[in-house]
Design an enzyme around this catalytic site. Structure first.
Site, PDB file in Angstrom:
ATOM      1  N   HIS A  19      56.172  35.907  38.564  1.00 14.90           N
ATOM      2  CA  HIS A  19      55.998  35.930  37.714  1.00 14.90           C
ATOM      3  C   HIS A  19      56.833  36.839  36.781  1.00 14.90           C
ATOM      4  O   HIS A  19      57.408  37.708  37.786  1.00 14.90           O
ATOM      5  CB  HIS A  19      54.366  36.386  37.432  1.00 14.90           C
ATOM      6  CG  HIS A  19      54.005  37.519  37.727  1.00 14.90           C
ATOM      7  ND1 HIS A  19      54.291  38.698  36.999  1.00 14.90           N
ATOM      8  CD2 HIS A  19      53.413  37.829  38.978  1.00 14.90           C
ATOM      9  CE1 HIS A  19      54.210  39.481  37.875  1.00 14.90           C
ATOM     10  NE2 HIS A  19      53.751  39.844  38.428  1.00 14.90           N
ATOM     11  N   GLU A 110      46.431  38.316  42.949  1.00 12.63           N
ATOM     12  CA  GLU A 110      48.123  39.293  43.084  1.00 12.63           C
ATOM     13  C   GLU A 110      46.504  40.022  44.422  1.00 12.63           C
ATOM     14  O   GLU A 110      46.330  39.288  44.615  1.00 12.63           O
ATOM     15  CB  GLU A 110      48.073  39.929  42.548  1.00 12.63           C
ATOM     16  CG  GLU A 110      47.823  41.257  41.517  1.00 12.63           C
ATOM     17  CD  GLU A 110      49.659  41.818  42.651  1.00 12.63           C
ATOM     18  OE1 GLU A 110      50.008  41.727  43.496  1.00 12.63           O
ATOM     19  OE2 GLU A 110      50.348  41.711  42.054  1.00 12.63           O
TER      20      GLU A 110
END
Length: 304
Positions: A19, A110
């Site tokens: 990201h 994550e």
């Protein structure tokens, strides 16, 4: 998609994208007031994601694609706000016919660090992780990298089923590419699982930068390699050892058989003679033959 043995139609590339820059990357105090999955991108992160989209499109539309010009991308994305925003910006570079589909995938999220993260406490916990080792250290109320490995392994099983059943693209003339928008540690674990890297090798890997792209491309041997799109120098900067880079090179060249991680064999044994058992009458258990050889690239935990 390219074909391989057994009639399986494989994606031409699997592209991992971290990201863009998030508010948590700029100020870790954000995690103490905002849930990790809600941390947004910064203005810089949005720009990084748009640039990543342009780079990915350039890769997919390059001269190496099929001569009929038919190609597309199927996207997998972590459900976190920063990865979803990154995908939206990447998508600006693609027309609708080029997008074969998109799927939110919780298993590539994550690493879970444990709900709200008190800054001073997390600093001490991360110091403990450096001493303990990054792969097996489990955050209080959270996950270890080993836990992430397990769910990434589950995701890969599902991915192979999607490929086997042609769920990603029904047009056999369209070259399919997978783009996985995820997080730094998750992408490292993905590569570890795919290429059968050891825990010690994982410990030496460096985290990709925000919106850094890592391209696994199908080679002439029918296997994926990082060394078609990337250089050995790049792989060295990522933390790959010479043995790991040599393995990537072997995957990028024509071959009749895959050694299934054979380059790692010597790291598991103190002594393996080159000759067969029938060629020698010497006692291989003598003290002189049993000197342990530590991994040539072993460093202190967290040295990467």
């Amino acid at each position: 998609m390219s074909s391989s043995s057994g009639g399986r139609r494989l994606p031409e590339r699997i592209i991992l994208v971290r990201h863009g820059e998030s508010e948590g990357n700029v100020d870790s105090a954000a995690y103490s007031t905002t849930p990790d999955h809600q941390i947004p991108l910064t203005a810089l992160g949005l720009g990084q994601a748009r640039e990543a989209g342009r780079q990915i499109k350039a890769i997919l539309s390059g001269s190496s694609n099929s001569s009929n010009g038919k190609w597309g991308a199927y996207f997998y994305v972590s459900p976190y706000a920063r990865t979803l925003s990154t995908l939206r910006q990447i998508g600006r570079s693609f027309s609708r016919p080029r997008v074969l589909g998109a799927r939110e995938e919780c298993r590539i999220r994550e690493q879970d660090f444990g709900n709200f993260q008190v800054q001073d406490r997390m600093r001490l916990v991360k110091e403990a992780r450096q001493r303990f080792g990054r792969f097996f250290f489990r955050f209080p109320e959270g996950e270890s990298a080993a836990d992430v490995f397990d769910r990434v392994a589950s995701f890969l099983e599902s991915l192979w089923r999607d490929i086997d059943m042609n769920r990603l693209c029904h047009d056999h003339l369209t070259q399919t590419n997978l783009v996985i928008v995820t997080h730094g540690l998750t992408s490292r674990v993905f590569l570890m699982k795919w290429f059968k890297w050891t825990v010690d090798q994982f410990e030496h890997l460096n985290n990709p930068g925000n919106c850094e792209i890592r391209v696994m491309q199908l080679g002439p041997s029918g296997d994926y390699t990082l060394l078609i799109h990337h250089t050995p120098q790049e792989l060295h900067q990522w933390g790959l050892s010479p043995e790991m880079i040599a393995d990537q090179h072997s995957r990028a060249t024509p071959s009749t058989a895959n050694d299934f991680g054979g380059y790692l064999t010597n790291s598991f044994f103190d002594h393996l003679p080159d000759h067969s058992d029938s060629d020698s009458n010497s006692d291989s258990d003598s003290d002189s033959d049993c000197n342990p050889h530590p991994h040539p690239h072993c460093q202190e935990d967290g040295a990467s």
